[in-house]
Design a protein around this motif. Structure first.
Motif, PDB file in Angstrom:
ATOM      1  N   UNK A   1      28.780  -5.222   4.441  1.00  0.00           N
ATOM      2  CA  UNK A   1      28.093  -4.559   5.549  1.00  0.00           C
ATOM      3  C   UNK A   1      27.851  -3.068   5.335  1.00  0.00           C
ATOM      4  N   UNK A   2      28.871  -2.339   4.850  1.00  0.00           N
ATOM      5  CA  UNK A   2      28.748  -0.879   4.870  1.00  0.00           C
ATOM      6  C   UNK A   2      29.639  -0.216   3.827  1.00  0.00           C
ATOM      7  N   UNK A   3      29.075   0.816   3.195  1.00  0.00           N
ATOM      8  CA  UNK A   3      29.837   1.762   2.385  1.00  0.00           C
ATOM      9  C   UNK A   3      29.497   3.152   2.907  1.00  0.00           C
ATOM     10  N   UNK A   4      30.490   3.927   3.245  1.00  0.00           N
ATOM     11  CA  UNK A   4      30.282   5.323   3.649  1.00  0.00           C
ATOM     12  C   UNK A   4      31.204   6.167   2.783  1.00  0.00           C
ATOM     13  N   UNK A   5      30.654   7.253   2.251  1.00  0.00           N
ATOM     14  CA  UNK A   5      31.480   8.082   1.388  1.00  0.00           C
ATOM     15  C   UNK A   5      31.081   9.545   1.499  1.00  0.00           C
ATOM     16  N   UNK A   6      32.009  10.397   1.058  1.00  0.00           N
ATOM     17  CA  UNK A   6      31.787  11.827   1.004  1.00  0.00           C
ATOM     18  C   UNK A   6      31.811  12.248  -0.454  1.00  0.00           C
ATOM     19  N   UNK A   7      30.722  12.874  -0.891  1.00  0.00           N
ATOM     20  CA  UNK A   7      30.659  13.387  -2.249  1.00  0.00           C
ATOM     21  C   UNK A   7      31.581  14.590  -2.392  1.00  0.00           C
ATOM     22  N   UNK A   8      31.961  14.901  -3.613  1.00  0.00           N
ATOM     23  CA  UNK A   8      32.882  16.019  -3.838  1.00  0.00           C
ATOM     24  C   UNK A   8      32.336  17.349  -3.345  1.00  0.00           C
ATOM     25  N   UNK A   9      31.015  17.472  -3.197  1.00  0.00           N
ATOM     26  CA  UNK A   9      30.447  18.716  -2.678  1.00  0.00           C
ATOM     27  C   UNK A   9      30.360  18.725  -1.145  1.00  0.00           C
ATOM     28  N   UNK A  10      30.911  17.675  -0.491  1.00  0.00           N
ATOM     29  CA  UNK A  10      30.979  17.635   0.965  1.00  0.00           C
ATOM     30  C   UNK A  10      29.855  16.878   1.649  1.00  0.00           C
ATOM     31  N   UNK A  11      28.823  16.474   0.903  1.00  0.00           N
ATOM     32  CA  UNK A  11      27.722  15.731   1.513  1.00  0.00           C
ATOM     33  C   UNK A  11      28.144  14.293   1.802  1.00  0.00           C
ATOM     34  N   UNK A  12      27.530  13.701   2.830  1.00  0.00           N
ATOM     35  CA  UNK A  12      27.863  12.341   3.256  1.00  0.00           C
ATOM     36  C   UNK A  12      26.742  11.368   2.911  1.00  0.00           C
ATOM     37  N   UNK A  13      27.146  10.154   2.559  1.00  0.00           N
ATOM     38  CA  UNK A  13      26.208   9.083   2.228  1.00  0.00           C
ATOM     39  C   UNK A  13      26.679   7.827   2.948  1.00  0.00           C
ATOM     40  N   UNK A  14      25.726   7.078   3.501  1.00  0.00           N
ATOM     41  CA  UNK A  14      26.022   5.785   4.119  1.00  0.00           C
ATOM     42  C   UNK A  14      25.063   4.757   3.553  1.00  0.00           C
ATOM     43  N   UNK A  15      25.602   3.605   3.154  1.00  0.00           N
ATOM     44  CA  UNK A  15      24.803   2.499   2.655  1.00  0.00           C
ATOM     45  C   UNK A  15      25.094   1.296   3.545  1.00  0.00           C
ATOM     46  N   UNK A  16      24.042   0.768   4.177  1.00  0.00           N
ATOM     47  CA  UNK A  16      24.174  -0.407   5.046  1.00  0.00           C
ATOM     48  C   UNK A  16      23.518  -1.602   4.367  1.00  0.00           C
ATOM     49  N   UNK A  17      24.176  -2.743   4.445  1.00  0.00           N
ATOM     50  CA  UNK A  17      23.658  -3.998   3.906  1.00  0.00           C
ATOM     51  C   UNK A  17      23.365  -4.891   5.100  1.00  0.00           C
ATOM     52  N   UNK A  18      22.079  -5.161   5.334  1.00  0.00           N
ATOM     53  CA  UNK A  18      21.659  -5.908   6.518  1.00  0.00           C
ATOM     54  C   UNK A  18      21.123  -7.273   6.103  1.00  0.00           C
ATOM     55  N   UNK A  19      21.798  -8.348   6.550  1.00  0.00           N
ATOM     56  CA  UNK A  19      21.351  -9.709   6.247  1.00  0.00           C
ATOM     57  C   UNK A  19      20.009  -9.960   6.912  1.00  0.00           C
TER      58      UNK A  19
END
Length: 108
Positions: free
Chosen positions: A50-68
């Motif tokens: 469903x989801x991966x959310x992470x913070x890069x080492x430089x502080x930026x945020x990324x969210x990846x959603x997997x939608x069936x």
């Protein structure tokens, strides 16, 4: 399958601990050796399939959603742009990586 936006780049080393609090790191480099960088950070939230959310080492945020979507899966990635390159250029790079992953997944 390469984790890169184009055939002239590759990932030379990678680690990935996919769990909340787990670290990931990939060294991305031009195949001609002219440049490279580390892409790394920490997972904030992991929901299997469903989801991966992470913070890069430089502080930026990324969210990846997997939608069936029936027999398909839509992948929606949202990222905070960095300040060194135009946002449109960054979006094109992230999209190229997703396009290459799509091509790879459809061949499996």
């Amino acid at each position: 399958m390469e984790n890169a936006a184009s055939d002239d780049w590759h990932t030379t080393e990678a680690t990935n601990d996919v769990q909340a609090g787990g670290r990931f790191s990939s060294h991305m480099a031009a195949k001609d050796g002219s440049m490279g960088f580390d892409f790394s950070g920490v997972y904030d939230d992991v929901v299997v399939n469903e989801k991966l959310a992470y913070t890069l080492d430089d502080g930026r945020h990324v969210t990846v959603l997997f939608e069936a979507n029936g027999d398909e899966t839509n992948v929606v990635e949202t990222f905070e742009a960095e300040s060194a390159n135009p946002p449109e250029m960054q979006q094109a790079g992230w999209q190229a990586i997703l396009d290459r992953f799509k091509e790879y997944a459809e061949q499996q």
